[in-house]
Design a protein around this motif. Sequence first.
Motif, PDB file in Angstrom:
ATOM      1  N   ALA A  74      19.422 -19.558 -24.157  1.00 56.88           N
ATOM      2  CA  ALA A  74      19.220 -20.202 -22.859  1.00 56.88           C
ATOM      3  C   ALA A  74      19.227 -21.710 -22.999  1.00 56.88           C
ATOM      4  N   ILE A  75      18.547 -22.213 -24.027  1.00 54.36           N
ATOM      5  CA  ILE A  75      18.509 -23.657 -24.263  1.00 54.36           C
ATOM      6  C   ILE A  75      19.888 -24.184 -24.634  1.00 54.36           C
ATOM      7  N   SER A  76      20.564 -23.494 -25.547  1.00 55.07           N
ATOM      8  CA  SER A  76      21.864 -23.965 -26.021  1.00 55.07           C
ATOM      9  C   SER A  76      22.919 -23.948 -24.925  1.00 55.07           C
ATOM     10  N   TYR A  77      22.969 -22.883 -24.129  1.00 56.36           N
ATOM     11  CA  TYR A  77      23.973 -22.782 -23.072  1.00 56.36           C
ATOM     12  C   TYR A  77      23.737 -23.779 -21.945  1.00 56.36           C
ATOM     13  N   TYR A 134      20.112 -15.690 -19.777  1.00 54.15           N
ATOM     14  CA  TYR A 134      19.362 -15.570 -21.032  1.00 54.15           C
ATOM     15  C   TYR A 134      17.889 -15.939 -20.819  1.00 54.15           C
ATOM     16  N   TRP A 135      17.646 -16.918 -19.956  1.00 60.27           N
ATOM     17  CA  TRP A 135      16.274 -17.322 -19.667  1.00 60.27           C
ATOM     18  C   TRP A 135      15.522 -16.193 -18.972  1.00 60.27           C
ATOM     19  N   GLU A 136      16.166 -15.514 -18.041  1.00 57.25           N
ATOM     20  CA  GLU A 136      15.530 -14.381 -17.365  1.00 57.25           C
ATOM     21  C   GLU A 136      15.203 -13.272 -18.368  1.00 57.25           C
ATOM     22  N   ALA A 137      16.126 -13.021 -19.294  1.00 56.88           N
ATOM     23  CA  ALA A 137      15.891 -12.005 -20.321  1.00 56.88           C
ATOM     24  C   ALA A 137      14.753 -12.419 -21.244  1.00 56.88           C
ATOM     25  N   ALA A 138      14.731 -13.702 -21.610  1.00 55.57           N
ATOM     26  CA  ALA A 138      13.676 -14.205 -22.495  1.00 55.57           C
ATOM     27  C   ALA A 138      12.309 -14.089 -21.836  1.00 55.57           C
ATOM     28  N   LYS A 139      12.236 -14.392 -20.541  1.00 56.28           N
ATOM     29  CA  LYS A 139      10.959 -14.303 -19.830  1.00 56.28           C
ATOM     30  C   LYS A 139      10.401 -12.886 -19.880  1.00 56.28           C
ATOM     31  N   LYS A 140      11.267 -11.904 -19.683  1.00 54.28           N
ATOM     32  CA  LYS A 140      10.826 -10.508 -19.718  1.00 54.28           C
ATOM     33  C   LYS A 140      10.369 -10.109 -21.121  1.00 54.28           C
ATOM     34  N   GLU A 141      11.145 -10.506 -22.120  1.00 54.36           N
ATOM     35  CA  GLU A 141      10.830 -10.113 -23.498  1.00 54.36           C
ATOM     36  C   GLU A 141       9.575 -10.808 -24.021  1.00 54.36           C
ATOM     37  N   LEU A 142       9.362 -12.047 -23.593  1.00 51.80           N
ATOM     38  CA  LEU A 142       8.200 -12.807 -24.046  1.00 51.80           C
ATOM     39  C   LEU A 142       7.005 -12.675 -23.100  1.00 51.80           C
ATOM     40  N   ASN A 143       7.261 -12.025 -21.974  1.00 52.88           N
ATOM     41  CA  ASN A 143       6.217 -11.829 -20.957  1.00 52.88           C
ATOM     42  C   ASN A 143       5.644 -13.170 -20.498  1.00 52.88           C
ATOM     43  N   ILE A 144       6.535 -14.060 -20.088  1.00 50.33           N
ATOM     44  CA  ILE A 144       6.146 -15.389 -19.615  1.00 50.33           C
ATOM     45  C   ILE A 144       6.877 -15.710 -18.317  1.00 50.33           C
ATOM     46  N   ASP A 145       6.357 -16.639 -17.554  1.00 52.01           N
ATOM     47  CA  ASP A 145       7.017 -17.122 -16.349  1.00 52.01           C
ATOM     48  C   ASP A 145       7.475 -18.569 -16.501  1.00 52.01           C
ATOM     49  N   SER A 146       6.893 -19.262 -17.474  1.00 52.31           N
ATOM     50  CA  SER A 146       7.233 -20.661 -17.705  1.00 52.31           C
ATOM     51  C   SER A 146       7.167 -20.942 -19.198  1.00 52.31           C
ATOM     52  N   PHE A 147       7.713 -22.084 -19.570  1.00 51.26           N
ATOM     53  CA  PHE A 147       7.750 -22.425 -20.999  1.00 51.26           C
ATOM     54  C   PHE A 147       7.841 -23.937 -21.134  1.00 51.26           C
ATOM     55  N   LYS A 148       7.162 -24.466 -22.133  1.00 46.32           N
ATOM     56  CA  LYS A 148       7.202 -25.899 -22.388  1.00 46.32           C
ATOM     57  C   LYS A 148       7.443 -26.127 -23.877  1.00 46.32           C
ATOM     58  N   PHE A 149       8.335 -27.055 -24.173  1.00 50.01           N
ATOM     59  CA  PHE A 149       8.559 -27.383 -25.574  1.00 50.01           C
ATOM     60  C   PHE A 149       8.904 -28.855 -25.725  1.00 50.01           C
ATOM     61  N   ASP A 150       8.761 -29.338 -26.958  1.00 48.17           N
ATOM     62  CA  ASP A 150       9.016 -30.736 -27.287  1.00 48.17           C
ATOM     63  C   ASP A 150      10.169 -30.821 -28.279  1.00 48.17           C
ATOM     64  N   ILE A 151      11.026 -31.799 -28.081  1.00 54.06           N
ATOM     65  CA  ILE A 151      12.118 -32.037 -29.028  1.00 54.06           C
ATOM     66  C   ILE A 151      11.835 -33.320 -29.798  1.00 54.06           C
ATOM     67  N   LYS A 209      15.798 -28.713 -18.078  1.00 50.16           N
ATOM     68  CA  LYS A 209      14.878 -28.623 -16.941  1.00 50.16           C
ATOM     69  C   LYS A 209      15.624 -28.279 -15.656  1.00 50.16           C
ATOM     70  N   GLU A 210      16.834 -28.797 -15.509  1.00 49.22           N
ATOM     71  CA  GLU A 210      17.623 -28.530 -14.312  1.00 49.22           C
ATOM     72  C   GLU A 210      18.137 -27.102 -14.276  1.00 49.22           C
ATOM     73  N   ASN A 211      18.576 -26.596 -15.426  1.00 51.90           N
ATOM     74  CA  ASN A 211      19.221 -25.286 -15.471  1.00 51.90           C
ATOM     75  C   ASN A 211      18.262 -24.119 -15.627  1.00 51.90           C
ATOM     76  N   LEU A 212      17.097 -24.366 -16.228  1.00 50.08           N
ATOM     77  CA  LEU A 212      16.157 -23.280 -16.505  1.00 50.08           C
ATOM     78  C   LEU A 212      14.875 -23.496 -15.715  1.00 50.08           C
ATOM     79  N   GLU A 213      14.754 -22.810 -14.610  1.00 50.68           N
ATOM     80  CA  GLU A 213      13.583 -22.965 -13.752  1.00 50.68           C
ATOM     81  C   GLU A 213      12.320 -22.513 -14.479  1.00 50.68           C
ATOM     82  N   GLY A 214      11.315 -23.374 -14.448  1.00 54.55           N
ATOM     83  CA  GLY A 214      10.057 -23.043 -15.109  1.00 54.55           C
ATOM     84  C   GLY A 214       9.951 -23.562 -16.526  1.00 54.55           C
TER      85      GLY A 214
END
Length: 268
Positions: free
Chosen positions: A37-40, A95-112, A132-137
């Motif tokens: 999701a991040i890469s795409y 991919y983000w929707e799939a990741a949310k289901k697999e990780l059981n999360i609605d939002s995510f935050k990370f630092d680069i 941030k624009e492409n992946l809601e939450g």
Amino acid sequence: MADDPQLVIEKDARTSYLEFNQREADSPYHNANLRKAISYSIDRDAVVNRILGDGSIASTGLVPAGMSFSPTDNVDFADENKDLLTYNKEKAKEYWEAAKKELNIDSFKFDIVGDDTDSTKKILEYIQGAVKENLEGVDVTVTSVPFSVRLDRGKNGNFDVIMGGWGADYSDPSSFTDLFVTGNSYNRGQYSNKEYDKLVEASGTTNAGDPDKRWNDMVDAEKVLMEDMGIAPVYQKAEAHMRNEKVKGVVTHGAGARYDYKWTYISE
């Protein structure tokens, strides 16, 4: 400027990429859909054309272009898996929707984490905005540090995602494919894939004496890495120079000694 006949673009055998910290057993970055999701979400053409503008090229894989060629048909290694790494915001959302289901999360935050050079800061700010624009939450922060600090943080695993890179020590794909085998000290995120390890090992042992089989092992290894998005390549570095049209025969190398003037001459 771009049409100036004296402008020379020289590609380095160097790829800059994002690594995901997978050191802990419960790391969310073990989730391939999150990494994808991040890469795409990243438009690599925008990075090289709008931000860098120095002749650098969008990465299509781990191994840079113009460095190594097939022993059978002289195909550039970078063309072997070039369709696997793309910008596709719709796929990113899926991919983000799939990741949310697999990780059981609605939002995510990370630092680069990245270098504090002007170019790297601009690239990371772009990636921050694109994700941030492409992946809601998804919220993204950027930490810019001196080069030495970035190296230390990578070595110690003190990061979520880190912008690193590698320049070839020699003109062979193994200079890159060897990096991401399990346990390699330069594998900062500690990515691990058994099939990848198997292919890289075969390229250096079982098939080391067969150029075609060895080449195919490395091509397949890169394919595994890109399909799994173990890392996210971003761009291949290049440098732009002005060179008088009368100067002929300058040979450049992406790896090793940069310039070879053995055949250089001045035309009249």
